[in-house]
Design a protein around this motif. Structure first.
Motif, PDB file in Angstrom:
ATOM      1  N   HIS A   1      18.699  81.997  78.025  1.00 31.24           N
ATOM      2  CA  HIS A   1      19.470  81.210  78.779  1.00 31.24           C
ATOM      3  C   HIS A   1      19.035  79.817  78.652  1.00 31.24           C
ATOM      4  O   HIS A   1      17.761  79.298  78.740  1.00 31.24           O
ATOM      5  CB  HIS A   1      19.142  81.566  80.483  1.00 31.24           C
ATOM      6  N   VAL A   2      19.918  78.683  78.633  1.00 34.60           N
ATOM      7  CA  VAL A   2      19.554  77.471  78.355  1.00 34.60           C
ATOM      8  C   VAL A   2      20.412  76.341  79.304  1.00 34.60           C
ATOM      9  O   VAL A   2      21.689  76.716  79.602  1.00 34.60           O
ATOM     10  CB  VAL A   2      19.928  76.986  76.815  1.00 34.60           C
ATOM     11  N   GLU A   3      19.631  75.480  79.678  1.00 34.64           N
ATOM     12  CA  GLU A   3      20.374  74.513  80.774  1.00 34.64           C
ATOM     13  C   GLU A   3      20.297  73.036  80.123  1.00 34.64           C
ATOM     14  O   GLU A   3      19.528  72.780  79.315  1.00 34.64           O
ATOM     15  CB  GLU A   3      19.740  74.387  81.947  1.00 34.64           C
ATOM     16  N   ASN A   4      21.282  72.314  80.435  1.00 39.30           N
ATOM     17  CA  ASN A   4      21.282  70.825  79.889  1.00 39.30           C
ATOM     18  C   ASN A   4      20.429  70.053  80.578  1.00 39.30           C
ATOM     19  O   ASN A   4      19.730  70.527  81.697  1.00 39.30           O
ATOM     20  CB  ASN A   4      22.641  70.241  79.727  1.00 39.30           C
ATOM     21  N   ARG A   5      20.152  68.501  80.227  1.00 44.33           N
ATOM     22  CA  ARG A   5      19.108  67.933  80.844  1.00 44.33           C
ATOM     23  C   ARG A   5      19.139  67.560  82.231  1.00 44.33           C
ATOM     24  O   ARG A   5      18.221  67.666  83.070  1.00 44.33           O
ATOM     25  CB  ARG A   5      18.974  66.684  80.121  1.00 44.33           C
TER      26      ARG A   5
ATOM     27  N   LYS B   1      20.658  69.844  84.345  1.00 43.03           N
ATOM     28  CA  LYS B   1      20.661  70.876  84.958  1.00 43.03           C
ATOM     29  C   LYS B   1      22.149  71.090  85.926  1.00 43.03           C
ATOM     30  O   LYS B   1      22.177  71.797  86.624  1.00 43.03           O
ATOM     31  CB  LYS B   1      19.621  71.051  86.176  1.00 43.03           C
ATOM     32  N   THR B   2      23.104  70.636  85.222  1.00 43.51           N
ATOM     33  CA  THR B   2      24.516  71.000  85.581  1.00 43.51           C
ATOM     34  C   THR B   2      25.269  71.830  84.707  1.00 43.51           C
ATOM     35  O   THR B   2      26.369  72.143  85.285  1.00 43.51           O
ATOM     36  CB  THR B   2      25.093  69.600  85.633  1.00 43.51           C
ATOM     37  N   CYS B   3      24.709  72.362  83.595  1.00 45.15           N
ATOM     38  CA  CYS B   3      25.683  73.301  82.971  1.00 45.15           C
ATOM     39  C   CYS B   3      24.500  73.977  82.089  1.00 45.15           C
ATOM     40  O   CYS B   3      23.357  73.780  81.740  1.00 45.15           O
ATOM     41  CB  CYS B   3      26.347  72.490  81.785  1.00 45.15           C
ATOM     42  N   SER B   4      24.950  75.343  82.020  1.00 40.65           N
ATOM     43  CA  SER B   4      24.026  76.124  81.503  1.00 40.65           C
ATOM     44  C   SER B   4      24.940  77.498  80.606  1.00 40.65           C
ATOM     45  O   SER B   4      26.024  77.389  80.916  1.00 40.65           O
ATOM     46  CB  SER B   4      23.071  77.098  82.389  1.00 40.65           C
TER      47      SER B   4
ATOM     48  N   ILE C   1      27.731  75.578  69.764  1.00 38.67           N
ATOM     49  CA  ILE C   1      28.449  75.247  68.701  1.00 38.67           C
ATOM     50  C   ILE C   1      29.443  74.064  68.748  1.00 38.67           C
ATOM     51  O   ILE C   1      29.764  73.147  68.282  1.00 38.67           O
ATOM     52  CB  ILE C   1      28.868  76.310  67.915  1.00 38.67           C
ATOM     53  N   ILE C   2      30.068  74.484  70.137  1.00 37.79           N
ATOM     54  CA  ILE C   2      31.328  73.399  70.402  1.00 37.79           C
ATOM     55  C   ILE C   2      30.788  72.200  71.381  1.00 37.79           C
ATOM     56  O   ILE C   2      31.524  71.354  71.677  1.00 37.79           O
ATOM     57  CB  ILE C   2      32.229  74.305  71.245  1.00 37.79           C
ATOM     58  N   GLY C   3      29.451  72.351  71.700  1.00 40.40           N
ATOM     59  CA  GLY C   3      28.721  71.247  72.470  1.00 40.40           C
ATOM     60  C   GLY C   3      29.295  71.197  73.784  1.00 40.40           C
ATOM     61  O   GLY C   3      29.511  70.179  74.574  1.00 40.40           O
ATOM     62  N   GLY C   4      29.643  72.367  74.517  1.00 40.16           N
ATOM     63  CA  GLY C   4      29.998  72.621  75.961  1.00 40.16           C
ATOM     64  C   GLY C   4      29.018  71.944  76.823  1.00 40.16           C
ATOM     65  O   GLY C   4      29.586  71.240  77.935  1.00 40.16           O
TER      66      GLY C   4
END
Length: 55
Positions: A23-27, A29-32, A46-49
């Motif tokens: 599991h990965v979250e963005n900086r 913490k609004t998207c994972s 890959i799509i940079g979501g």
């Protein structure tokens, strides 16, 4: 005996695949997103979501 080898092979494949999830979250913490084998080959990555991920 052949049936045993087929079941053992399927069990080994499932054990390998289920052990390589994450599991990965963005900086912010609004998207994972979750990945199956490696985060670099995740479709979301890959799509940079989610943008840049947290360290």
């Amino acid at each position: 005996m052949t049936k045993f080898f087929k079941i053992a092979l399927i069990g080994a494949a499932l054990a390998t695949l289920t052990a390589c999830t994450g599991h990965v979250e963005n900086r912010n913490k609004t998207c994972s997103y979750d990945y199956l084998l490696h985060p670099a080959i995740s479709i979301s990555k890959i799509i940079g979501g989610c943008g840049p991920t947290a360290e």
